[in-house]
Design a protein around this motif. Structure first.
Motif, PDB file in Angstrom:
ATOM      1  N   THR A 155       0.835  -1.197   0.000  1.00  8.80           N
ATOM      2  CA  THR A 155       0.000   0.000   0.000  1.00  8.80           C
ATOM      3  C   THR A 155       0.869   1.247   0.000  1.00  8.80           C
ATOM      4  O   THR A 155       0.561   2.239  -0.685  1.00  8.80           O
ATOM      5  N   ASN A 156       1.972   1.222   0.718  1.00  8.84           N
ATOM      6  CA  ASN A 156       2.892   2.354   0.699  1.00  8.84           C
ATOM      7  C   ASN A 156       3.481   2.584  -0.692  1.00  8.84           C
ATOM      8  O   ASN A 156       3.719   3.733  -1.093  1.00  8.84           O
ATOM      9  N   LYS A 157       3.689   1.518  -1.447  1.00  9.48           N
ATOM     10  CA  LYS A 157       4.187   1.675  -2.822  1.00  9.48           C
ATOM     11  C   LYS A 157       3.167   2.440  -3.671  1.00  9.48           C
ATOM     12  O   LYS A 157       3.534   3.310  -4.467  1.00  9.48           O
ATOM     13  N   TYR A 158       1.880   2.118  -3.496  1.00 11.22           N
ATOM     14  CA  TYR A 158       0.843   2.833  -4.237  1.00 11.22           C
ATOM     15  C   TYR A 158       0.752   4.288  -3.788  1.00 11.22           C
ATOM     16  O   TYR A 158       0.522   5.187  -4.613  1.00 11.22           O
ATOM     17  N   LEU A 159       0.929   4.542  -2.504  1.00 11.52           N
ATOM     18  CA  LEU A 159       0.890   5.918  -2.008  1.00 11.52           C
ATOM     19  C   LEU A 159       2.021   6.748  -2.613  1.00 11.52           C
ATOM     20  O   LEU A 159       1.837   7.933  -2.919  1.00 11.52           O
ATOM     21  N   ASN A 160       3.174   6.140  -2.801  1.00  9.02           N
ATOM     22  CA  ASN A 160       4.286   6.839  -3.428  1.00  9.02           C
ATOM     23  C   ASN A 160       4.034   7.076  -4.911  1.00  9.02           C
ATOM     24  O   ASN A 160       4.446   8.102  -5.465  1.00  9.02           O
ATOM     25  N   LEU A 161       3.347   6.148  -5.536  1.00  4.65           N
ATOM     26  CA  LEU A 161       3.080   6.222  -6.980  1.00  4.65           C
ATOM     27  C   LEU A 161       1.949   7.183  -7.303  1.00  4.65           C
ATOM     28  O   LEU A 161       1.982   7.883  -8.327  1.00  4.65           O
ATOM     29  N   ILE A 162       0.922   7.249  -6.431  1.00  8.32           N
ATOM     30  CA  ILE A 162      -0.292   8.011  -6.709  1.00  8.32           C
ATOM     31  C   ILE A 162      -0.501   9.015  -5.576  1.00  8.32           C
ATOM     32  O   ILE A 162      -1.102   8.694  -4.540  1.00  8.32           O
ATOM     33  N   PRO A 163      -0.026  10.239  -5.718  1.00  7.49           N
ATOM     34  CA  PRO A 163      -0.094  11.219  -4.621  1.00  7.49           C
ATOM     35  C   PRO A 163      -1.507  11.529  -4.146  1.00  7.49           C
ATOM     36  O   PRO A 163      -1.700  11.860  -2.964  1.00  7.49           O
ATOM     37  N   ASP A 164      -2.506  11.430  -5.037  1.00 10.75           N
ATOM     38  CA  ASP A 164      -3.877  11.764  -4.637  1.00 10.75           C
ATOM     39  C   ASP A 164      -4.700  10.538  -4.252  1.00 10.75           C
ATOM     40  O   ASP A 164      -5.930  10.589  -4.224  1.00 10.75           O
TER      41      ASP A 164
END
Length: 289
Positions: A155-164
């Protein structure tokens, strides 16, 4: 900061002070919409959270019950993991557009699949963000087993990839996925908390996503761990959302609720467990009841 104003029928709810709006799940509900909404209201809830019924007569009954009892509405949505990616994505977008017409407070989405690629999962998130902006209704992606957000590091990887990317935090799923109360993982959790805008309040543990009774003393450590994480989300949300945060109490029915063998009788009362979640958070945050 965004002013949190909800227009519901002829009622206007505007809050300028710290408040939590509590929603009751209809998961496992066997009552009529009127009886369910009446019970939610008398139990102290501000609204209900549910999957939109398919039948038009049940939809009308739901509208009538919400208006009669003065309740707010959150809607649930999700990716159909049984369809091929492209077909599933088109269905996801189409249904999401329909849900927006109900003007809910928010839409909670169980998004993507742990078997989809990151690019495929991102397509669902991007579509949700686009439709959310079009209708000015938030879509929050739930941390959930079997979805893109099935564990903390990914989930942290997605947060880094997608700021919004905006999350609904259901931390109970990760307790069982990671077989712990996530002690020592506060740095990773901190990034998730920053992006969490809605809470599903249920107590998980190392062997399962739902303890048998959150009031039992053997679950005190698990209860305190969840309350501590939720408090961080809520206090962060108060600063960002004009003092208003949403929480859905989400203890589930049998067989999510542990049952006695042979009879499948639930070992505790689901409704009482959910009301306990609400009251525990109110006590923790010293909210007026």
């Amino acid at each position: 900061m965004r002013l949190f104003i909800i227009l519901f029928g002829s009622l206007l709810f505007s809050y300028g002070q710290e408040k939590v709006l509590f929603f009751q799940t209809d998961w496992g509900n066997e009552l009529s919409w009127d009886a369910f909404c009446e019970r939610a209201k008398t139990s102290g809830y501000d609204g209900v959270e549910l999957w939109l019924p398919a039948a038009s007569d049940k939809q009308e009954a739901l509208k009538d019950a919400l208006k009669k009892h003065g309740l707010l509405l959150n809607l649930l949505h999700g990716t159909n993991k049984g369809l091929p990616f492209k077909e599933s994505l088109e269905q996801y977008k189409s249904v999401l557009e329909t849900l927006m017409l109900w003007k809910p407070v928010l839409i909670n989405s169980q998004t993507g699949s742990d078997f989809f690629t990151m690019e495929e999962n991102r397509a669902f998130i991007d579509a949700a963000n686009t439709i959310s902006a079009k209708h000015n209704i938030p879509v929050y992606h739930e941390t959930h087993r079997g979805r893109f957000s099935y564990n903390l590091p990914d989930t942290n990887k997605y947060l880094n990839l997608i700021p919004d990317l905006k999350l609904t935090l259901d931390i109970s799923h990760w307790m069982v996925v990671h077989e712990s109360l996530l002690q020592g993982k506060d740095k990773l959790l901190g990034e998730v908390i920053k992006k969490s805008n809605h809470i599903h309040a249920r107590i998980g543990y190392a062997e399962g996503p739902q303890v048998n009774d959150p009031r039992a003393p053997e679950w005190t450590n698990a209860l305190e761990r969840h309350l501590g994480i939720w408090e961080q989300v809520i206090r962060k949300g108060w600063k960002e959302n004009n003092g208003v945060v949403t929480v859905t109490t989400e203890f589930g029915p049998a067989d999510y609720m542990p049952t006695l063998p042979y009879t499948r009788v639930p070992v505790t009362d689901q409704w009482q467990a959910n009301v306990f979640m609400m009251e525990s958070l109110k006590e923790r945050l010293k909210l007026n009841k």
